[in-house]
Motif scaffolding. Structure first.
Motif, PDB file in Angstrom:
ATOM      1  N   LEU A 107       0.475 -17.742   3.271  1.00 19.17           N
ATOM      2  CA  LEU A 107       0.379 -18.035   1.849  1.00 19.17           C
ATOM      3  C   LEU A 107       0.837 -16.828   1.045  1.00 19.17           C
ATOM      4  CD1 LEU A 107      -3.175 -19.692   1.777  1.00 19.17           C
ATOM      5  CD2 LEU A 107      -0.964 -20.736   2.359  1.00 19.17           C
ATOM      6  N   LEU A 108       1.194 -17.054  -0.211  1.00 15.85           N
ATOM      7  CA  LEU A 108       1.564 -15.946  -1.080  1.00 15.85           C
ATOM      8  C   LEU A 108       0.344 -15.060  -1.341  1.00 15.85           C
ATOM      9  CD1 LEU A 108       3.813 -17.752  -3.718  1.00 15.85           C
ATOM     10  CD2 LEU A 108       4.555 -16.282  -1.842  1.00 15.85           C
ATOM     11  N   PRO A 109       0.559 -13.816  -1.765  1.00 15.77           N
ATOM     12  CA  PRO A 109      -0.578 -12.954  -2.113  1.00 15.77           C
ATOM     13  C   PRO A 109      -1.458 -13.614  -3.179  1.00 15.77           C
ATOM     14  CG  PRO A 109       1.452 -11.678  -2.028  1.00 15.77           C
ATOM     15  CD  PRO A 109       1.856 -13.118  -1.923  1.00 15.77           C
ATOM     16  N   VAL A 110      -2.745 -13.288  -3.153  1.00 19.06           N
ATOM     17  CA  VAL A 110      -3.683 -13.859  -4.121  1.00 19.06           C
ATOM     18  C   VAL A 110      -3.282 -13.487  -5.543  1.00 19.06           C
ATOM     19  CG1 VAL A 110      -6.078 -13.800  -4.947  1.00 19.06           C
ATOM     20  CG2 VAL A 110      -5.598 -13.919  -2.494  1.00 19.06           C
ATOM     21  N   ASP A 111      -2.881 -12.228  -5.755  1.00 18.09           N
ATOM     22  CA  ASP A 111      -2.474 -11.738  -7.071  1.00 18.09           C
ATOM     23  C   ASP A 111      -1.299 -10.777  -6.876  1.00 18.09           C
ATOM     24  OD1 ASP A 111      -2.130 -10.543  -9.545  1.00 18.09           O
ATOM     25  OD2 ASP A 111      -4.277 -10.347  -9.969  1.00 18.09           O
ATOM     26  N   PRO A 112      -0.071 -11.288  -6.862  1.00 15.73           N
ATOM     27  CA  PRO A 112       1.090 -10.423  -6.587  1.00 15.73           C
ATOM     28  C   PRO A 112       1.240  -9.262  -7.555  1.00 15.73           C
ATOM     29  CG  PRO A 112       1.694 -12.739  -6.437  1.00 15.73           C
ATOM     30  CD  PRO A 112       0.321 -12.698  -7.032  1.00 15.73           C
ATOM     31  N   ASP A 113       0.864  -9.444  -8.825  1.00  9.39           N
ATOM     32  CA  ASP A 113       0.952  -8.327  -9.775  1.00  9.39           C
ATOM     33  C   ASP A 113      -0.012  -7.214  -9.380  1.00  9.39           C
ATOM     34  OD1 ASP A 113       2.982  -9.213 -11.507  1.00  9.39           O
ATOM     35  OD2 ASP A 113       1.587 -10.388 -12.699  1.00  9.39           O
ATOM     36  N   ALA A 114      -1.229  -7.588  -9.008  1.00 10.54           N
ATOM     37  CA  ALA A 114      -2.205  -6.582  -8.576  1.00 10.54           C
ATOM     38  C   ALA A 114      -1.719  -5.886  -7.308  1.00 10.54           C
ATOM     39  CB  ALA A 114      -3.564  -7.237  -8.347  1.00 10.54           C
ATOM     40  N   SER A 115      -1.108  -6.646  -6.405  1.00  7.48           N
ATOM     41  CA  SER A 115      -0.573  -6.048  -5.177  1.00  7.48           C
ATOM     42  C   SER A 115       0.523  -5.041  -5.507  1.00  7.48           C
ATOM     43  CB  SER A 115      -0.015  -7.140  -4.267  1.00  7.48           C
ATOM     44  OG  SER A 115      -1.012  -8.080  -3.911  1.00  7.48           O
ATOM     45  N   ALA A 116       1.420  -5.406  -6.433  1.00 12.03           N
ATOM     46  CA  ALA A 116       2.515  -4.515  -6.811  1.00 12.03           C
ATOM     47  C   ALA A 116       1.986  -3.243  -7.471  1.00 12.03           C
ATOM     48  CB  ALA A 116       3.476  -5.243  -7.747  1.00 12.03           C
ATOM     49  N   ARG A 117       0.997  -3.400  -8.353  1.00 12.19           N
ATOM     50  CA  ARG A 117       0.439  -2.225  -9.031  1.00 12.19           C
ATOM     51  C   ARG A 117      -0.262  -1.297  -8.037  1.00 12.19           C
ATOM     52  NH1 ARG A 117      -1.254  -6.350 -13.218  1.00 12.19           N
ATOM     53  NH2 ARG A 117       0.349  -6.204 -14.848  1.00 12.19           N
ATOM     54  N   ALA A 118      -0.967  -1.880  -7.067  1.00 11.76           N
ATOM     55  CA  ALA A 118      -1.640  -1.053  -6.061  1.00 11.76           C
ATOM     56  C   ALA A 118      -0.621  -0.292  -5.218  1.00 11.76           C
ATOM     57  CB  ALA A 118      -2.526  -1.930  -5.183  1.00 11.76           C
ATOM     58  N   LEU A 119       0.467  -0.957  -4.852  1.00 14.43           N
ATOM     59  CA  LEU A 119       1.510  -0.278  -4.085  1.00 14.43           C
ATOM     60  C   LEU A 119       2.163   0.827  -4.902  1.00 14.43           C
ATOM     61  CD1 LEU A 119       3.261  -3.282  -2.294  1.00 14.43           C
ATOM     62  CD2 LEU A 119       1.968  -1.449  -1.206  1.00 14.43           C
ATOM     63  N   ALA A 120       2.442   0.555  -6.171  1.00  9.42           N
ATOM     64  CA  ALA A 120       3.070   1.563  -7.031  1.00  9.42           C
ATOM     65  C   ALA A 120       2.154   2.762  -7.198  1.00  9.42           C
ATOM     66  CB  ALA A 120       3.422   0.956  -8.388  1.00  9.42           C
ATOM     67  N   ALA A 121       0.876   2.501  -7.446  1.00  5.62           N
ATOM     68  CA  ALA A 121      -0.079   3.599  -7.615  1.00  5.62           C
ATOM     69  C   ALA A 121      -0.183   4.421  -6.333  1.00  5.62           C
ATOM     70  CB  ALA A 121      -1.451   3.038  -8.002  1.00  5.62           C
TER      71      ALA A 121
END
Length: 256
Positions: A107-121
């Motif tokens: 399945l897709l990530p639960v919250d792709p924006d949150a995943s992207a922000r966590a990776l960026a941070a």
């Protein structure tokens, strides 16, 4: 000038893996301020444990669907264009059965924006480079055959380049011009990631102007609100709904 390259050395990702460490190690100190790291959603989903048991992929698609846009039968089976729980309209609700253990789907990530922000941070802290991250997924396009990658998550990246109010080369005002640069960057990254080569992460260099604070609006802001959706339902489905509504109206007027 724009430079786009894939990162070698990304291993097979499993649930619980530290993607920040995996990507930073693969980059080997090459990330610089303003770089945009484009990560295929599949490895984000794998790291986040989004593989689920499913003997029937169709059941998994139904579970992820909040609205059916169109359904068509074909020689290869049934295609369903649906709106999933993230508001994304795509085939099969983003449920992926390729390169997953038999009897499971991804399945897709639960919250792709949150995943992207966590990776960026995490990448900013680990590498010292002020990078942005886009999470990409493959989608079809209305009216056009084939697929391209588009952004479903964004962290520290401006997803639009708003040119409204500026003028073109002839001095005419730009009224509606607002390129979705996040989708354009994901499509460019897909040219080097090459799904068949096992390269799920790419780096785009040359658009540092798009990299900003982690709190910038994410890819969810790309989705057009329902009240401005001009293509809410498939053609056959719209006809059937209109025909049924007309028949019901006639019935109400002539109940006997």
């Amino acid at each position: 000038m724009l430079h786009v390259w894939a990162l070698d050395g990304i291993p097979e990702i499993e649930s619980g893996d530290d993607l920040v460490a995996v990507i930073a190690d693969a980059a080997s100190g090459t990330l610089a301020d303003g770089d945009i790291v484009v990560v295929t959603s599949k490895i984000v989903s794998k790291a986040e444990g989004r593989a689920v048991a499913a003997t029937d992929r169709e059941d998994a698609i139904s579970a992820e669907t909040v609205r059916v846009v169109a359904t068509r039968a074909s020689s290869s089976g049934r295609t369903r264009i649906v709106e999933n729980r993230l508001g994304i309209i795509s085939a099969a609700a983003g449920v992926d059965s390729s390169n997953t253990p038999r009897g499971t789907v991804l399945l897709l990530p639960v919250d792709p924006d949150a995943s992207a922000r966590a990776l960026a941070a995490g990448l900013r802290e680990r590498t010292g480079a002020r990078v942005g991250v886009l999470v990409s997924d493959t989608m079809g396009r209305a009216w056009r055959d084939g697929q391209t990658d588009a952004a479903i998550g964004a962290g520290g990246v401006r997803v639009f380049e708003d040119l409204r109010g500026q003028t073109d080369a002839e001095g005419r005002p730009l009224v509606v011009t607002m390129p979705c640069v996040a989708d354009e960057l994901c499509a460019a990254a897909d040219l080097v990631k090459r799904k068949s080569l096992g390269l799920p992460v790419a780096v785009v260099r040359g658009r540092a102007d798009l990299v900003g604070e982690l709190g910038l609006p994410g890819a969810r802001s790309i989705i057009r609100p329902a009240e401005r959706d001009l293509f809410h339902t498939g053609a056959e489905e719209a006809y059937e709904q209109g025909y049924a509504a007309g028949a019901a109206e006639v019935w109400d007027e002539n109940p006997g």
